[in-house]
Design a protein around this motif. Structure first.
Motif, PDB file in Angstrom:
ATOM      1  N   LEU A  65      -2.658   5.391  14.312  1.00 16.19           N
ATOM      2  CA  LEU A  65      -2.795   6.688  13.654  1.00 16.19           C
ATOM      3  C   LEU A  65      -3.943   6.664  12.644  1.00 16.19           C
ATOM      4  N   GLY A  66      -4.081   5.565  11.915  1.00 17.73           N
ATOM      5  CA  GLY A  66      -5.207   5.444  10.987  1.00 17.73           C
ATOM      6  C   GLY A  66      -6.541   5.443  11.706  1.00 17.73           C
ATOM      7  N   ASN A  67      -6.625   4.729  12.821  1.00 23.91           N
ATOM      8  CA  ASN A  67      -7.870   4.707  13.606  1.00 23.91           C
ATOM      9  C   ASN A  67      -8.195   6.082  14.171  1.00 23.91           C
ATOM     10  N   ALA A  68      -7.182   6.782  14.655  1.00 24.26           N
ATOM     11  CA  ALA A  68      -7.414   8.127  15.214  1.00 24.26           C
ATOM     12  C   ALA A  68      -7.917   9.077  14.130  1.00 24.26           C
ATOM     13  N   HIS A  69      -7.284   9.034  12.960  1.00 26.08           N
ATOM     14  CA  HIS A  69      -7.739   9.899  11.858  1.00 26.08           C
ATOM     15  C   HIS A  69      -9.151   9.525  11.430  1.00 26.08           C
ATOM     16  N   TYR A  70      -9.460   8.247  11.408  1.00 26.99           N
ATOM     17  CA  TYR A  70     -10.813   7.810  11.044  1.00 26.99           C
ATOM     18  C   TYR A  70     -11.836   8.375  12.024  1.00 26.99           C
ATOM     19  N   ARG A  71     -11.535   8.266  13.314  1.00 29.40           N
ATOM     20  CA  ARG A  71     -12.467   8.764  14.331  1.00 29.40           C
ATOM     21  C   ARG A  71     -12.599  10.281  14.282  1.00 29.40           C
ATOM     22  N   LEU A  72     -11.554  10.961  13.808  1.00 33.60           N
ATOM     23  CA  LEU A  72     -11.612  12.418  13.691  1.00 33.60           C
ATOM     24  C   LEU A  72     -12.257  12.867  12.382  1.00 33.60           C
ATOM     25  N   GLY A  73     -12.594  11.903  11.520  1.00 38.12           N
ATOM     26  CA  GLY A  73     -13.259  12.220  10.266  1.00 38.12           C
ATOM     27  C   GLY A  73     -12.308  12.514   9.121  1.00 38.12           C
ATOM     28  N   HIS A  74     -11.031  12.233   9.282  1.00 36.51           N
ATOM     29  CA  HIS A  74     -10.036  12.463   8.235  1.00 36.51           C
ATOM     30  C   HIS A  74      -9.845  11.153   7.461  1.00 36.51           C
ATOM     31  N   LEU A  75     -10.763  10.866   6.568  1.00 37.02           N
ATOM     32  CA  LEU A  75     -10.788   9.561   5.920  1.00 37.02           C
ATOM     33  C   LEU A  75      -9.611   9.332   4.973  1.00 37.02           C
ATOM     34  N   GLY A  76      -9.162  10.367   4.291  1.00 42.12           N
ATOM     35  CA  GLY A  76      -8.017  10.216   3.398  1.00 42.12           C
ATOM     36  C   GLY A  76      -6.752   9.849   4.159  1.00 42.12           C
ATOM     37  N   GLU A  77      -6.496  10.556   5.261  1.00 46.56           N
ATOM     38  CA  GLU A  77      -5.322  10.268   6.073  1.00 46.56           C
ATOM     39  C   GLU A  77      -5.437   8.885   6.707  1.00 46.56           C
ATOM     40  N   ALA A  78      -6.646   8.531   7.132  1.00 50.49           N
ATOM     41  CA  ALA A  78      -6.856   7.208   7.728  1.00 50.49           C
ATOM     42  C   ALA A  78      -6.483   6.114   6.734  1.00 50.49           C
ATOM     43  N   SER A  79      -6.944   6.252   5.502  1.00 51.96           N
ATOM     44  CA  SER A  79      -6.637   5.263   4.472  1.00 51.96           C
ATOM     45  C   SER A  79      -5.134   5.173   4.227  1.00 51.96           C
ATOM     46  N   LEU A  80      -4.465   6.308   4.192  1.00 48.97           N
ATOM     47  CA  LEU A  80      -3.021   6.337   3.977  1.00 48.97           C
ATOM     48  C   LEU A  80      -2.280   5.570   5.066  1.00 48.97           C
ATOM     49  N   PHE A  81      -2.638   5.806   6.324  1.00 49.83           N
ATOM     50  CA  PHE A  81      -1.928   5.154   7.419  1.00 49.83           C
ATOM     51  C   PHE A  81      -2.285   3.669   7.536  1.00 49.83           C
ATOM     52  N   PHE A  82      -3.500   3.300   7.173  1.00 49.49           N
ATOM     53  CA  PHE A  82      -3.834   1.874   7.147  1.00 49.49           C
ATOM     54  C   PHE A  82      -3.000   1.147   6.087  1.00 49.49           C
ATOM     55  N   ARG A  83      -2.788   1.791   4.945  1.00 52.06           N
ATOM     56  CA  ARG A  83      -1.964   1.177   3.899  1.00 52.06           C
ATOM     57  C   ARG A  83      -0.505   1.070   4.346  1.00 52.06           C
ATOM     58  N   ARG A  84      -0.008   2.099   5.011  1.00 56.24           N
ATOM     59  CA  ARG A  84       1.376   2.053   5.500  1.00 56.24           C
ATOM     60  C   ARG A  84       1.551   0.963   6.551  1.00 56.24           C
ATOM     61  N   ALA A  85       0.509   0.707   7.316  1.00 55.35           N
ATOM     62  CA  ALA A  85       0.590  -0.349   8.331  1.00 55.35           C
ATOM     63  C   ALA A  85       0.845  -1.714   7.690  1.00 55.35           C
ATOM     64  N   ASN A  86       0.308  -1.920   6.495  1.00 55.05           N
ATOM     65  CA  ASN A  86       0.514  -3.202   5.805  1.00 55.05           C
ATOM     66  C   ASN A  86       1.960  -3.466   5.452  1.00 55.05           C
ATOM     67  N   TYR A  87       2.754  -2.419   5.305  1.00 57.92           N
ATOM     68  CA  TYR A  87       4.146  -2.564   4.870  1.00 57.92           C
ATOM     69  C   TYR A  87       5.146  -2.371   5.992  1.00 57.92           C
ATOM     70  N   SER A  88       4.693  -2.276   7.223  1.00 56.91           N
ATOM     71  CA  SER A  88       5.590  -2.026   8.353  1.00 56.91           C
ATOM     72  C   SER A  88       5.661  -3.249   9.259  1.00 56.91           C
ATOM     73  N   PRO A  89       6.818  -3.461   9.890  1.00 55.80           N
ATOM     74  CA  PRO A  89       6.938  -4.588  10.813  1.00 55.80           C
ATOM     75  C   PRO A  89       6.255  -4.281  12.143  1.00 55.80           C
ATOM     76  N   PRO A  90       5.790  -5.296  12.851  1.00 55.51           N
ATOM     77  CA  PRO A  90       5.193  -5.055  14.162  1.00 55.51           C
ATOM     78  C   PRO A  90       6.254  -4.622  15.173  1.00 55.51           C
ATOM     79  N   LEU A  91       5.807  -4.044  16.288  1.00 53.65           N
ATOM     80  CA  LEU A  91       6.734  -3.604  17.340  1.00 53.65           C
ATOM     81  C   LEU A  91       7.604  -4.736  17.838  1.00 53.65           C
ATOM     82  N   SER A  92       7.055  -5.933  17.936  1.00 54.48           N
ATOM     83  CA  SER A  92       7.796  -7.050  18.497  1.00 54.48           C
ATOM     84  C   SER A  92       8.939  -7.527  17.599  1.00 54.48           C
ATOM     85  N   GLN A  93       8.954  -7.149  16.330  1.00 59.52           N
ATOM     86  CA  GLN A  93      10.003  -7.588  15.408  1.00 59.52           C
ATOM     87  C   GLN A  93      11.029  -6.504  15.129  1.00 59.52           C
ATOM     88  N   ARG A  94      11.047  -5.458  15.887  1.00 55.13           N
ATOM     89  CA  ARG A  94      12.012  -4.371  15.687  1.00 55.13           C
ATOM     90  C   ARG A  94      13.315  -4.732  16.301  1.00 55.13           C
TER      91      ARG A  94
END
Length: 94
Positions: A65-94
């Protein structure tokens, strides 16, 4: 006796649906990633947002989601989702 039966039935149903939900989350992520790789950033954004709205929180979904927002030019949203990624578990650990 009937309560025990209902409890066991409920436990079985919950246990049997957990692997299916994990596979579903991985399949949805793969679809969103394919859309992103093909240049459909808006479609990837919508798919990743749908995953998150359904409670399928994962590091990969937030990064996508952060990469998609970055490519769409939504830099604020991209930064938000990149930060949320740091605090979330990977798919394999769910």
């Amino acid at each position: 006796m009937f309560r025990h039966f209902l409890f066991l039935l409920a436990a079985f149903v919950i246990a049997s649906t957990a692997p299916a939900q994990e596979e579903s989350a991985q399949a949805r992520y793969a679809d969103a990633k394919d859309a992103f790789d093909k240049g459909d950033f808006q479609g990837a954004r919508k798919m990743a947002e749908k995953m998150l709205s359904q409670g399928q929180l994962s590091r990969e979904a937030f990064q996508l989601l952060g990469n998609a927002h970055y490519r769409l030019g939504h830099l604020g949203e991209a930064s938000l989702f990149f930060r949320r990624a740091n605090y979330s578990p990977p798919l394999s650990q769910r």
